[in-house]
Design a protein around this motif. Structure first.
Motif, PDB file in Angstrom:
ATOM      1  N   ASN A 188     -14.221 -21.076  33.925  1.00  0.00           N
ATOM      2  CA  ASN A 188     -15.650 -21.008  33.644  1.00  0.00           C
ATOM      3  C   ASN A 188     -16.273 -20.085  34.693  1.00  0.00           C
ATOM      4  O   ASN A 188     -15.551 -19.529  35.529  1.00  0.00           O
ATOM      5  CB  ASN A 188     -16.288 -22.411  33.609  1.00  0.00           C
ATOM      6  N   ASP A 221     -17.528 -20.484  37.428  1.00  0.00           N
ATOM      7  CA  ASP A 221     -17.362 -20.880  38.833  1.00  0.00           C
ATOM      8  C   ASP A 221     -15.931 -21.207  39.239  1.00  0.00           C
ATOM      9  O   ASP A 221     -15.565 -21.053  40.398  1.00  0.00           O
ATOM     10  CB  ASP A 221     -18.230 -22.115  39.133  1.00  0.00           C
ATOM     11  N   THR A 222     -15.102 -21.668  38.288  1.00  0.00           N
ATOM     12  CA  THR A 222     -13.830 -22.295  38.652  1.00  0.00           C
ATOM     13  C   THR A 222     -12.701 -21.848  37.734  1.00  0.00           C
ATOM     14  O   THR A 222     -12.912 -21.591  36.551  1.00  0.00           O
ATOM     15  CB  THR A 222     -13.962 -23.833  38.569  1.00  0.00           C
ATOM     16  N   SER A 264     -12.143 -22.348  43.209  1.00  0.00           N
ATOM     17  CA  SER A 264     -13.375 -21.652  42.854  1.00  0.00           C
ATOM     18  C   SER A 264     -13.088 -20.158  42.755  1.00  0.00           C
ATOM     19  O   SER A 264     -12.202 -19.625  43.446  1.00  0.00           O
ATOM     20  CB  SER A 264     -14.459 -21.905  43.900  1.00  0.00           C
ATOM     21  N   ALA A 306     -15.015 -17.866  43.766  1.00  0.00           N
ATOM     22  CA  ALA A 306     -15.403 -17.273  45.049  1.00  0.00           C
ATOM     23  C   ALA A 306     -14.246 -17.311  46.047  1.00  0.00           C
ATOM     24  O   ALA A 306     -13.985 -16.339  46.761  1.00  0.00           O
ATOM     25  CB  ALA A 306     -16.618 -18.005  45.617  1.00  0.00           C
ATOM     26  N   ASP A 332     -13.578 -11.444  36.894  1.00  0.00           N
ATOM     27  CA  ASP A 332     -14.142 -12.783  36.925  1.00  0.00           C
ATOM     28  C   ASP A 332     -14.192 -13.354  35.509  1.00  0.00           C
ATOM     29  O   ASP A 332     -13.593 -12.800  34.582  1.00  0.00           O
ATOM     30  CB  ASP A 332     -15.527 -12.766  37.565  1.00  0.00           C
TER      31      ASP A 332
END
Length: 282
Positions: free
Chosen positions: A105, A107-108, A123, A125, A136
């Motif tokens: 998703n 974020d993860t 994550s 990030a 991403d």
């Protein structure tokens, strides 16, 4: 008599299966016959966005073929996407039994390895700190659905046309290129006269890493056109992996829920350990 009866039932089932397959509508392949036009750069960019595949949810079955060197692996899979929310691929090598699940998703990232009862959850990030790539959730969503993307953004907007360079190639296609400022990755799209992307390429020259994603066999399904065959090449200075994805049973805008669930009793592991499973050179 029982043996004869069983043979009759088996024969009827076989005929029924053949009849059902014969009754399935064949996918109509759409060939591009439109020559590219001499358009302004902002118009080229706008037309690509306007003509991209439209959906809110997307599901399909996949036949996957993976090759590296002299080794190959084939598997069935399912892909499910909730646009701008989540993407999930379930890999099912035998009899529809899920062996791996990949979920991402915005974020993860999560990978579930059912064979070894373990999982990875990181994550995006954190992964970007370890693997500094311009890739991403939104990029992955775009390459799987034949869409244009702008690095670092959720979706392209018309003013983003200024971030690209435009060339009309000798084979009558548009070729547009840009660069991810953070990772240094060059990314490009080849676009045909119907304003559909036929090839996406990401290249990290310093590390000699490349991802090529080709789109073929565009089919007309109800009111939309989608490439039912995708060819992928992932390469580095030491390894090259080729993959072919064949899509079937494509459906859009049906109710769909995706959840990031870890089965009870599974242990957490690292990205490196999961990647070893998919390395055919091991």
């Amino acid at each position: 008599m029982k043996a004869i009866r069983c043979k009759q039932i088996l024969f009827i089932c076989l005929l029924s299966g053949l009849a059902l397959n014969a009754c399935k509508p064949r996918q109509q392949i759409v060939y591009s016959t439109s020559p590219v036009e001499d358009k302004a750069n902002n118009q080229i960019f706008s037309d690509i966005i306007t003509n991209e595949f439209q959906y809110n949810t997307f599901t399909a079955k996949l036949n996957m073929n993976l090759t590296t060197g002299t080794k190959s692996l084939s598997s069935k899979a399912n892909i499910r996407i909730i646009k701008d929310n989540a993407l999930q691929i379930s890999i099912q090598p035998l009899f529809g039994v899920e062996m791996f699940r990949f979920y991402i998703n915005p974020d993860t990232v999560m990978v579930v390895d059912r064979m070894n009862k373990r999982y990875v959850m990181e994550s995006i990030a954190t992964l970007k700190e370890i693997y500094p790539v311009g890739f991403d959730f939104y990029t992955m969503q775009s390459v799987f659905t034949n869409a244009l993307f702008v690095s670092g953004k959720e979706r392209p907007e018309l003013p983003d046309y200024r971030k690209f360079n435009y060339i009309q190639t000798s084979d009558q296609c548009y070729y547009i290129t840009s660069k991810d400022a953070d990772s240094g990755i060059d990314y490009s799209f080849t676009v045909n006269g119907d304003d559909r992307i036929t090839f996406t390429h990401l290249m990290q020259h310093q590390k000699k890493q490349s991802l090529q994603w080709g789109y073929h066999n565009f089919v007309l399904l109800d009111d939309f056109i989608f490439p039912s065959k995708m060819n992928i090449t992932l390469s580095s200075s030491s390894r090259k992996i080729d993959a072919e994805l064949l899509f079937s049973d494509i459906a859009t805008d049906e109710p769909l829920q995706l959840a990031m669930n870890v089965p009870a009793g599974y242990t957490k592991t690292t990205v490196e350990e999961i990647l070893k499973i998919f390395s055919l050179n091991q």
